[in-house]
Enzyme design. Structure first.
Site: not given
Length: 345
Positions: A150-152
């Site tokens: 995921g990005c976070y």
């Protein structure tokens, strides 16, 4: 030439992936699949592809019938939608990179707790590899199933890993305060991301309940060789793309800022897409690139360390990282098709 298929090609992450693969010298896009835009030319959905990519989007059933024609399948679908597709592709000997969440968490009980779904491919979880190249490059090379991070988590894990690997901070003291542009919420119609709703405002959301929390904890626990439990609070800010993660931890060693910079520079010295910098990172300096910028500050008064990282959520946080993983899986130059600096302004 690598023959690729993309399912979920018309979302923001999917489109960014098409953008990279369309210009990748070693890739041919065999098909683009979209549930919402079945039968429509990709260039009619995204006008920047006019006269450059006129492929007609097909539905998932038709895409399944074309699996035997490809070498790698990219899946950019919401959680819970990838199980059957991944099984079918792997059975045909096709490599898979899943940009969604279905194969990131190793424990199906944790998956059910956070995503409120039963995992329907638990037999594949031991075969899946968490696709963060800076930490898992060697096992990515050998895998046929990559769970794209995921990005976070990408921004947070890269920021915190050296601190935990070398036992520099108390692993129970970690707080991550992160901000994301509205593209992180996807392209679907959503009142919260309408211009009039999010412009001139900033808000926290999914406080103490964001689904990326166990993903960050899982990877950092592996790095630390013991369970890590942390606080993660995401915020929505009125910009199109970008993530800024400010991470805090209590120092358990007497270490200076200069010494930490030496540790980080040594740890990431061979990584093309991680820049350890003295300046405080800004999303505008990584936007449009596969780069993660990281800076370090030590607060001697409180004995805390602050790590700030910045990425483009759609590139290093999604599509760019997927291409980076593909390059590794096919044993080609890891930077190929990705060696871009941010465009400014």
């Amino acid at each position: 030439m690598i023959n690729a298929g993309i399912i979920g090609s018309t979302g923001y992450a999917g489109q960014q992936l098409v953008w990279f693969l369309n210009s990748h010298p070693d890739v041919k896009i065999n098909f683009l699949s979209s549930h919402s835009y079945n039968g429509i030319s990709f260039s009619k959905i995204y006008g920047n592809y006019s006269k450059k990519l006129e492929s007609i989007c097909i539905d998932i059933k038709e895409a399944e019938n074309k699996l035997s024609e490809i070498d790698i399948l990219f899946i950019a679908l919401p959680h819970g939608k990838s199980f059957d597709l991944v099984k079918k592709a792997l059975d045909l000997g096709i490599k898979v990179i899943d940009l969604g969440a279905d194969f990131r968490l190793k424990d199906p009980k944790i998956y059910k707790k956070w995503y409120e779904l039963d995992h329907k491919a638990t037999n594949l979880l031991p075969k899946s590899v968490y696709g963060l190249p800076e930490l898992n490059r060697n096992i990515i090379k050998k895998s046929n199933l990559i769970a794209n991070p995921g990005c976070y988590p990408t921004a947070s894990i890269l920021a915190l890993t050296p601190l935990l690997k070398f036992n520099i901070i108390d692993s129970s003291s970690i707080i991550i305060d992160a901000k994301s542009g509205v593209s992180g919420a996807g392209r679907s119609l959503n009142t919260a991301t309408l211009y009039g709703e999010c412009n001139e405002s900033i808000k926290a959301y999914s406080v103490s309940a964001h689904r990326h929390t166990p993903e960050i904890e899982q990877m950092l626990s592996q790095v630390n060789n013991k369970d890590v439990s942390l606080l993660f609070t995401p915020h929505l800010v009125p910009m199109n793309r970008g993530i800024l993660a400010t991470c805090y931890g209590n120092l358990i060693k007497d270490v200076s800022e200069e010494e930490l910079y030496e540790i980080y520079n040594s740890f990431y010295k061979n990584e093309s897409f991680v820049r350890v910098i003295k300046e405080i990172p800004e999303t505008k300096w990584v936007k449009g690139s596969n780069i993660c910028d990281i800076a370090i500050r030590v607060d001697e008064r409180t004995k805390k360390v602050i790590i700030i990282s910045a990425i483009d959520n759609l590139i290093k946080g999604a599509a760019g990282q997927a291409v980076q993983n593909m390059n590794i899986m096919f044993n080609i130059d890891e930077n190929k098709g990705l060696d871009l600096l941010s465009m400014f302004p």
